[in-house]
Design a protein around this motif. Structure first.
Motif, PDB file in Angstrom:
ATOM      1  N   ILE A  23      23.789  33.847  29.572  1.00  0.00           N
ATOM      2  CA  ILE A  23      24.691  33.278  30.577  1.00  0.00           C
ATOM      3  C   ILE A  23      24.575  31.762  30.598  1.00  0.00           C
ATOM      4  O   ILE A  23      25.564  31.035  30.633  1.00  0.00           O
ATOM      5  N   GLN A  24      23.328  31.261  30.515  1.00  0.00           N
ATOM      6  CA  GLN A  24      23.135  29.818  30.505  1.00  0.00           C
ATOM      7  C   GLN A  24      23.771  29.180  29.285  1.00  0.00           C
ATOM      8  O   GLN A  24      24.385  28.113  29.359  1.00  0.00           O
ATOM      9  N   ALA A  25      23.660  29.855  28.128  1.00  0.00           N
ATOM     10  CA  ALA A  25      24.247  29.305  26.908  1.00  0.00           C
ATOM     11  C   ALA A  25      25.759  29.259  27.006  1.00  0.00           C
ATOM     12  O   ALA A  25      26.414  28.408  26.413  1.00  0.00           O
ATOM     13  N   ALA A  26      26.325  30.238  27.785  1.00  0.00           N
ATOM     14  CA  ALA A  26      27.787  30.300  27.895  1.00  0.00           C
ATOM     15  C   ALA A  26      28.332  29.299  28.915  1.00  0.00           C
ATOM     16  O   ALA A  26      29.517  29.037  28.953  1.00  0.00           O
ATOM     17  N   ASP A  27      27.447  28.786  29.797  1.00  0.00           N
ATOM     18  CA  ASP A  27      27.892  27.811  30.784  1.00  0.00           C
ATOM     19  C   ASP A  27      28.464  26.590  30.081  1.00  0.00           C
ATOM     20  O   ASP A  27      27.811  26.001  29.219  1.00  0.00           O
ATOM     21  N   PRO A  28      29.694  26.180  30.440  1.00  0.00           N
ATOM     22  CA  PRO A  28      30.287  25.028  29.763  1.00  0.00           C
ATOM     23  C   PRO A  28      29.692  23.707  30.244  1.00  0.00           C
ATOM     24  O   PRO A  28      29.179  23.609  31.353  1.00  0.00           O
ATOM     25  N   GLN A  29      29.756  22.713  29.391  1.00  0.00           N
ATOM     26  CA  GLN A  29      29.460  21.352  29.819  1.00  0.00           C
ATOM     27  C   GLN A  29      30.624  20.894  30.688  1.00  0.00           C
ATOM     28  O   GLN A  29      31.784  21.088  30.334  1.00  0.00           O
ATOM     29  N   ARG A  30      30.318  20.299  31.813  1.00  0.00           N
ATOM     30  CA  ARG A  30      31.369  19.905  32.749  1.00  0.00           C
ATOM     31  C   ARG A  30      31.546  18.390  32.729  1.00  0.00           C
ATOM     32  O   ARG A  30      30.563  17.653  32.819  1.00  0.00           O
ATOM     33  N   ILE A  31      32.783  17.951  32.598  1.00  0.00           N
ATOM     34  CA  ILE A  31      33.110  16.533  32.653  1.00  0.00           C
ATOM     35  C   ILE A  31      34.216  16.331  33.679  1.00  0.00           C
ATOM     36  O   ILE A  31      34.987  17.246  33.971  1.00  0.00           O
ATOM     37  N   SER A  32      34.277  15.129  34.236  1.00  0.00           N
ATOM     38  CA  SER A  32      35.248  14.836  35.292  1.00  0.00           C
ATOM     39  C   SER A  32      36.008  13.560  34.991  1.00  0.00           C
ATOM     40  O   SER A  32      35.463  12.627  34.397  1.00  0.00           O
ATOM     41  N   ILE A  33      37.278  13.535  35.437  1.00  0.00           N
ATOM     42  CA  ILE A  33      38.123  12.348  35.338  1.00  0.00           C
ATOM     43  C   ILE A  33      38.510  11.926  36.747  1.00  0.00           C
ATOM     44  O   ILE A  33      39.164  12.683  37.479  1.00  0.00           O
ATOM     45  N   GLY A  34      38.115  10.718  37.156  1.00  0.00           N
ATOM     46  CA  GLY A  34      38.547  10.180  38.440  1.00  0.00           C
ATOM     47  C   GLY A  34      39.995   9.725  38.345  1.00  0.00           C
ATOM     48  O   GLY A  34      40.396   9.107  37.352  1.00  0.00           O
ATOM     49  N   THR A  35      40.788  10.000  39.357  1.00  0.00           N
ATOM     50  CA  THR A  35      42.228   9.714  39.280  1.00  0.00           C
ATOM     51  C   THR A  35      42.656   8.849  40.467  1.00  0.00           C
ATOM     52  O   THR A  35      42.360   7.662  40.515  1.00  0.00           O
ATOM     53  N   THR A 270      31.612  13.856  23.135  1.00  0.00           N
ATOM     54  CA  THR A 270      32.460  14.163  24.286  1.00  0.00           C
ATOM     55  C   THR A 270      33.741  13.343  24.257  1.00  0.00           C
ATOM     56  O   THR A 270      34.845  13.868  24.471  1.00  0.00           O
ATOM     57  N   VAL A 271      33.615  12.054  23.981  1.00  0.00           N
ATOM     58  CA  VAL A 271      34.796  11.188  23.922  1.00  0.00           C
ATOM     59  C   VAL A 271      35.677  11.575  22.739  1.00  0.00           C
ATOM     60  O   VAL A 271      36.917  11.621  22.857  1.00  0.00           O
ATOM     61  N   TYR A 272      35.074  11.864  21.610  1.00  0.00           N
ATOM     62  CA  TYR A 272      35.844  12.247  20.422  1.00  0.00           C
ATOM     63  C   TYR A 272      36.651  13.509  20.703  1.00  0.00           C
ATOM     64  O   TYR A 272      37.828  13.602  20.332  1.00  0.00           O
TER      65      TYR A 272
END
Length: 323
Positions: A23-35, A270-272
């Motif tokens: 389950i931990q391996a399946a957890d996605p990396q989370r990123i945010s965009i401020g708007t 991440t940026v790529y």
């Protein structure tokens, strides 16, 4: 020899441990965009970028979310604090942060990095029909709303006035209403012309064109050329024909742009992934909002970007032959 109960217990513990790890391996990396606020263009822009990323999240394991915020300055400060990875900001605010001027006086943000520019936020120069104003130069001697002090459009107006050698005394009357009030005042003959910057389409401009007979006048010429030469945060823009009632032809203008930025510390991969997600399916991205219809990659990777490009973005653009 282990009893059957002990064997079963050991197997159960092992399965629980395996399931937890899976389950931990399946957890996605989370990123945010401020708007920005949900009624503006920045929030749907951030949502559109996240949509492009999230459609393949099962493959790359990254989940993106757009966060409403207080806007450009708030987004820069939140990126700087490390609370979000990306933010959408006005290009002139980007310049102020990099240079340590205006609201960032003494607090230059050297680790701010550009990714790409987005929609233009052009000057709308709107005049009453019959005012005799057909160009920016015609404003001299007229009644003009130059915008409220501290606003982006007031700053742009003052830049142009400086290039023209004008002062407030160059006009018959000067008003300083903010953009929420000037459309009504223009229609009520409070002045001959109003000057404001906004993304497209703009509600105040729509209100004015629907409520009374007004013209959207080009903002071009030597003064504009001089401002653009001195200020890389600004760029030429077009108000498309058909966007506002009674205006079927394109109108030349200029202004800032919405720009996507990040911090130098945000990981290369991440940026790529972000830029690849947007540009590999660019036509689908453009369909996410009317403000994106005229975007081109060649302009987005160069226009109004004052902060250095993040290395991952620069590498992708070079691969595409855009840099």
């Amino acid at each position: 020899m282990l009893s059957s109960n002990k064997i079963a217990g050991a197997l159960f513990s092992a399965l629980i441990g395996f399931s937890s790890s899976a389950i931990q391996a399946a957890d996605p990396q989370r990123i945010s965009i401020g708007t920005g606020g949900v009624t503006g263009v920045y929030f749907p822009a951030g949502t559109a970028i996240c949509k492009m990323i999230n459609q393949d999240r099962r493959t790359h394991g990254i989940r993106c979310s757009a966060k409403k915020s207080g806007g450009s300055i708030d987004n820069i400060n939140t990126i700087r604090q490390g609370d979000i990875e990306f933010g959408i900001i006005q290009s002139d605010i980007q310049a102020a942060a990099v240079e340590g001027t205006q609201m960032f006086e003494g607090k230059a943000y050297g680790n701010l990095r550009s990714i790409f520019s987005l929609h233009p936020e052009p000057i709308h120069l709107m005049t009453r029909s019959g005012s005799g104003i057909n160009s920016f130069d015609d404003l001299a001697g007229k009644r003009v709303n130059i915008g409220n002090s501290g606003s982006g459009h007031r700053n742009l107006m003052e830049l142009l006035m400086t290039k023209k050698g004008w002062t407030n005394q160059s006009f018959a009357k000067v008003s300083e209403l903010d953009s929420s009030k000037q459309a009504k005042a223009l229609c009520n003959d409070g002045f001959d012309a109003a000057f404001w910057a906004a993304g497209l389409p703009n509600a105040s401009a729509q209100q004015a064109t629907i409520s009374c007979n007004i013209s959207i006048v080009p903002v071009a010429g030597d003064a504009v050329d001089a401002v653009l030469a001195d200020n890389p945060a600004y760029s030429s823009a077009v108000i498309p024909g058909g966007m506002y009632r009674g205006h079927n032809s394109d109108v030349a203008s200029f202004g800032s742009k919405g720009t996507l930025v990040t911090a130098a510390e945000v990981p290369y991969d991440t940026v790529y992934l972000l830029v690849k997600s947007v540009f590999d399916d660019f036509e689908a991205f453009k369909q996410q909002h009317p403000a994106f219809q005229r975007l081109t990659p060649q302009d987005m990777v160069k226009d109004s970007l004052v902060a250095p490009l993040h290395p991952a973005a620069a590498a992708f653009y070079k691969e595409k032959g855009w840099l």
